[in-house]
Motif scaffolding. Sequence first.
Motif, short mmCIF file in Angstrom:
data_model
loop_
_atom_site.label_atom_id
_atom_site.label_comp_id
_atom_site.label_asym_id
_atom_site.label_seq_id
_atom_site.Cartn_x
_atom_site.Cartn_y
_atom_site.Cartn_z
N LEU A 278 59.94 15.32 23.86
CA LEU A 278 60.57 14.19 23.19
C LEU A 278 59.69 12.94 23.24
N THR A 279 59.07 12.68 24.38
CA THR A 279 58.23 11.48 24.48
C THR A 279 56.98 11.61 23.61
N LEU A 280 56.42 12.79 23.51
CA LEU A 280 55.26 12.97 22.63
C LEU A 280 55.65 12.71 21.18
N GLY A 281 56.83 13.18 20.79
CA GLY A 281 57.30 12.93 19.43
C GLY A 281 57.44 11.44 19.15
N ASN A 282 57.98 10.71 20.11
CA ASN A 282 58.12 9.26 19.93
C ASN A 282 56.76 8.57 19.81
N ALA A 283 55.79 9.01 20.59
CA ALA A 283 54.45 8.41 20.53
C ALA A 283 53.82 8.63 19.15
N LEU A 284 53.99 9.83 18.59
CA LEU A 284 53.45 10.11 17.26
C LEU A 284 54.11 9.22 16.21
N ALA A 285 55.42 8.99 16.34
CA ALA A 285 56.12 8.14 15.39
C ALA A 285 55.62 6.70 15.46
N LEU B 82 61.21 9.07 28.94
CA LEU B 82 60.22 9.24 29.98
C LEU B 82 60.80 8.97 31.37
N VAL B 83 61.67 7.98 31.44
CA VAL B 83 62.20 7.55 32.74
C VAL B 83 63.50 8.24 33.11
N ALA B 84 64.40 8.40 32.13
CA ALA B 84 65.78 8.77 32.46
C ALA B 84 66.15 10.23 32.25
N LEU B 85 65.36 11.00 31.49
CA LEU B 85 65.75 12.39 31.23
C LEU B 85 65.32 13.28 32.39
N ARG B 86 65.99 13.07 33.52
CA ARG B 86 65.73 13.81 34.74
C ARG B 86 67.07 14.18 35.38
N PRO B 87 67.24 15.42 35.83
CA PRO B 87 66.32 16.56 35.71
C PRO B 87 66.22 17.04 34.27
N ASP B 88 65.14 17.73 33.98
CA ASP B 88 64.94 18.25 32.64
C ASP B 88 65.91 19.40 32.39
N PRO B 89 66.78 19.31 31.36
CA PRO B 89 67.84 20.32 31.18
C PRO B 89 67.31 21.72 30.86
N LEU B 90 66.27 21.81 30.05
CA LEU B 90 65.76 23.14 29.69
C LEU B 90 65.09 23.82 30.87
N LEU C 144 61.10 6.01 23.59
CA LEU C 144 60.05 6.68 24.36
C LEU C 144 60.21 6.37 25.85
N ALA C 145 60.38 5.10 26.18
CA ALA C 145 60.52 4.71 27.58
C ALA C 145 61.77 5.34 28.21
#
Length: 414
Positions: free
Chosen positions: A87-94, A199-207, A195-196
């Motif tokens: 998700l963060t990589l996608g935001n950086a590309l945008a 990067l910071v809040a999606l923890r733990p990673d669900p997948l 993006l921020a």
Amino acid sequence: MSAAAATPLTGDIERAQRRTVRVLATGQVLGGVAFGATVSLGALLAADLSGQDGLSGFATASVTLGAALAAIPLARLAARRGRRLALTLGNALALIGIAIVVTSAVVRSFPLLLAGVVLIGMGNAGNLQSRFAATDLATDRRRARDLSVVVWATTVGGVAGPLLVGPGESLGRILGMPELTGSYLFSFGAQAAALALYLVALRPDPLLWAQRLERSGGAGATRIDAVDRPRVARYAIFAVAGSHVVMASVMAMTPVHLAHMSPDGAVTATVGITIAVHVFGMYGLSPLFGWLADRVGRLPVVLLGQAILAASLVCAALFTHSQVGVTVALLLLGLGWSAATVAGAALLTESTPTDRRPRRQGLSDTVMTLSAAVGSVLAGVALATIGYDGLAWCALVLVALVTVLARWGRPSRD
């Protein structure tokens, strides 16, 4: 002992799932603001920089092409490293794409515009996958509702984004920015905030957690198990893609059609309001469709979506020269898309085991967006040759195909 030990872990999963849905929903609010300007102004910028209305569909086509190109790589990245990184990589590309779009308006370059919009589309691929992230730790009885909550959250940003077109243009003029680019200032800020957040809040990673649970077979693993039903999964991919092509093709041409209906040039506000109504239809009632999909089944709600899409297209064809008629058609277009995609995504997820989900989800997004890219280009040609009403009648054929092939979406087929 084992039962007592299972309870805390199950509770941990429930808490993690609620937190994941909240984070994803907030990210979708921000992503909706960022994407709203691209939807509202992309076709107008393309027509302006190219000098040809017939090429206006290339803007939406480039968004969808970018999403198609990035969907599978981002899904594979998620499978290996988790949803957060993807998700963060996608935001950086945008973010890079937004900067390129503004630059293209400065130098008056149509190819550069398309390159920037492709990158924005790649970022949108990440936003699309956030709805699947909401299902990673969800139970069967709440899967569609959890997914729909994340879809619904896009309403706030998606409605606000087009409505910020006017203020954005005013701000852009104050700052000396090119015409039609001021709103991208809001897009850039919202995309950076999303993006921020991930990067910071999606923890733990669900997948990653879901994958560990499935491998260990421990407490909570049964909530993510799914029987492999490839034929049902294929129909789900087709239904979601078909519904998205119908929505994207008609929606992409609506700003240009409205511009033709407003010869005095006062089109920006009209386009913003119409697209805002459409985006509300896409996301505003998604929790209702999620609840229906959990209660009455995924396939009936997919078919409900086709019925609403058909009503939208008939309205667009019959009232093509009425601004009110076009607005109503766009509202129905969004509602039909919402019902079909929420139920279709849930059908795909529960027809696929956890270890195969990212790959099939990425394939679904690729088919959906690549088909819509082709559809948007053809829609521009259709608008220039047979008109807005002719485009609506052509789109109705695809709705009929999704409906006729619905028998393949019954779980008993596998």
